[in-house]
Design an enzyme around this catalytic site. Sequence first.
Site, short mmCIF file in Angstrom:
data_model
loop_
_atom_site.label_atom_id
_atom_site.label_comp_id
_atom_site.label_asym_id
_atom_site.label_seq_id
_atom_site.Cartn_x
_atom_site.Cartn_y
_atom_site.Cartn_z
N HIS A 144 0.81 -1.23 0.00
CA HIS A 144 0.00 0.00 0.00
C HIS A 144 0.84 1.27 0.00
O HIS A 144 0.51 2.25 0.66
CB HIS A 144 -0.99 0.00 1.16
CG HIS A 144 -2.16 -0.89 0.87
ND1 HIS A 144 -2.93 -0.72 -0.26
CD2 HIS A 144 -2.65 -1.94 1.54
CE1 HIS A 144 -3.86 -1.66 -0.27
NE2 HIS A 144 -3.72 -2.43 0.79
N ASP A 200 0.46 -4.63 5.54
CA ASP A 200 -0.64 -5.51 5.15
C ASP A 200 -0.66 -5.67 3.63
O ASP A 200 -0.07 -4.88 2.89
CB ASP A 200 -2.00 -4.95 5.62
CG ASP A 200 -2.28 -3.57 5.05
OD1 ASP A 200 -1.33 -2.78 4.88
OD2 ASP A 200 -3.46 -3.25 4.79
N GLU A 201 -1.34 -6.72 3.18
CA GLU A 201 -1.62 -6.92 1.76
C GLU A 201 -0.41 -6.71 0.86
O GLU A 201 -0.47 -5.99 -0.12
CB GLU A 201 -2.81 -6.03 1.35
CG GLU A 201 -4.06 -6.37 2.16
CD GLU A 201 -5.32 -5.60 1.78
OE1 GLU A 201 -5.19 -4.53 1.16
OE2 GLU A 201 -6.41 -6.10 2.10
N VAL A 202 0.69 -7.34 1.23
CA VAL A 202 1.89 -7.29 0.37
C VAL A 202 1.71 -8.41 -0.66
O VAL A 202 2.21 -9.52 -0.50
CB VAL A 202 3.18 -7.50 1.20
CG1 VAL A 202 4.41 -7.25 0.34
CG2 VAL A 202 3.19 -6.56 2.40
#
Length: 537
Positions: A144, A200-202
């Site tokens: 992100h 997060d959300e890598v």
Amino acid sequence: MILLRRRLLLIVLPLAVLLSLLLFRQVSETTYSVRQNSEDTSIASRLTDNRKEHGFTSSSLRVVHLDLKGAPPKISYLLQLLPLLAANGCTGLLIEYEDMFPYQGSLVNISAKNAYTQQQIIELVSWAQHLGLEVIPLIQTFGHMEFVLKLPEFRHLRELDTFPQEVCPRASGTLDLLQEMIRQVMGLHSRARYLHIGCDEVYHLAVCPRCTHSGRGGREIFTEHVTQVAELVKSEYPEVTPIIWDDMLRRWDPVYLSRSSLGVLVEPMVWAYSDNITRLVPHYLWYWYSKTFPRIWVAGAFKGANLPTSVLPDVRLHYNNQKSWLRFLARSNTDTKIAGYVLTGWSRYDHFAILCELLPPSIPSLLLNLILVSTQESDNIVLDMWKRTLKCGPRSKLTVDLMSSNHRPLALDCSFPGLKAFLVTSKYMSLKSKVDHFYKVVTEQKAWMTPYNVKYNFTSPYRVLEEYRLTEGYQLIKEIKRFRNETKDTFSEFFDDHTIEEWIEQRIVPMDEKLTYLETISNKLLLKRTWPRRPFS
Ligand SMILES: *[C@@H]1O[C@H](CO)[C@@H](O)[C@H](O)[C@H]1NC(C)=O
Ligand SMILES: *[C@@H]1O[C@H](CO)[C@@H](O)[C@H](O)[C@H]1NC(C)=O
Ligand SMILES: *[C@@H]1O[C@H](CO)[C@@H](O)[C@H](O)[C@H]1NC(C)=O
Ligand SMILES: *[C@@H]1O[C@H](CO)[C@@H](O)[C@H](O)[C@H]1NC(C)=O
Ligand SMILES: [Zn+2]
């Protein structure tokens, strides 16, 4: 090697489930029973004080997340809001500035052109601290990072050139960039005791040539990078504890997790936004988290977690999300301390997305969830306190289910900071459903203004005039134009002109365009005086 690990997992996983089941004992009903005959209804008197040293206790922070990457409110509005949050049990703020932070020097282009000023941030942070709120800044340091990596000058730091989301942890320059971001943000948060470093959300991890040639897998590279960033934070700010989102750890082999260095370096923030959180956070996972980390944060949501284009939060869903977390925490009986309970309020799903729910109209959802988390009282008491804190009159129509439906009250006998924005947003939902219905009837259900009629310029002028009740269309167009002005006026109390324009373009302009399209084609169709023989082509 892989086979061996699989075999180990086969033995370890069922064992973990069994152990965690044993460790989760039912807490007796009385812990959260309704306190009757209580005259004192102030939140402070109801804060949970179960004198436990572990788990979710009165000393756990109750944190509200300000996601400023979308529709950042005016500082004046935030200053007005904070005392209300504090009075309802909030003891901390998790501030996600993204591009609203006034980066300087080599980072100057990361900031939005309407970013807050340093002075405004100092004002916000000192007011929060004055109210006793723990301020936790959030800086993305892995995934992100769209707001940074979208720029030409940082493009070379992407993990994959196609996707400007993740930095490559092995690109030279990545750590320097992160260090500078951390220094600048911490410069305005000198009293911070925690720094959330995202992670997060890598989605794209260990896929670039630099990373694949290192011969290390995704979780090794993840661990290395998080360790480097956390050590960087700790070396410059020894009193500061780094926090990360937990989602990347969820699918790891629990033995790997419990042996990794992360347990001593960072505290995880475990997020789950559904009404049954055990689907995302099964008990065995919690067991391993609590084996690995002495302190854990948890996060539910009060907005921005249902649909990326939502306009108003589904209050029922978010309320049930908190209830699910509280049930879960009440049953857990591990040594882990819950450092804080965060109510996240996403403003867009990522940097590129359009806006979802705005903060001011979501205050009813925020307060309901905050009161529930702070008091852990029964539904009736929570609802009662909710109406009182929103200053609702006795004949107010406020109920959780009404606030969750698509047809929300256009008048509300209440008074809270954000009420006017709530009413405008409710009116938008009602106008949108009128416009969508009208458009669908005219172009799909009736047979004279469908795409076919338009394509061949072939229709009955009588039907266009009469059946489509174009008068309704004309009325709607006028109503939309008036509504656009009303929105501008009302929103100016909460947002700057750029945010107001963005919301209008995403929400009101599409309605206007649908109606204008119908007006244009009906005018064209009505010009025709003679028509061709069939077939047309
Ligand atoms: C910021 O962007 C401008 C315009 O693209 C560019 O000229 C300038 O060099 C950039 N500044 C920095 C510090 O990178
Ligand atoms: C929640 O989800 C779990 C796992 O899918 C399931 O076993 C459980 O019955 C669900 N609980 C409720 C209350 O729906
Ligand atoms: C909306 O505001 C503009 C500019 O102030 C004004 O020119 C226009 O007449 C207004 N439209 C309606 C429908 O009120
Ligand atoms: C339909 O017919 C009118 C009147 O002859 C003409 O002005 C218009 O351009 C036509 N539209 C299309 C899409 O052919
Ligand atoms: Zn890489």
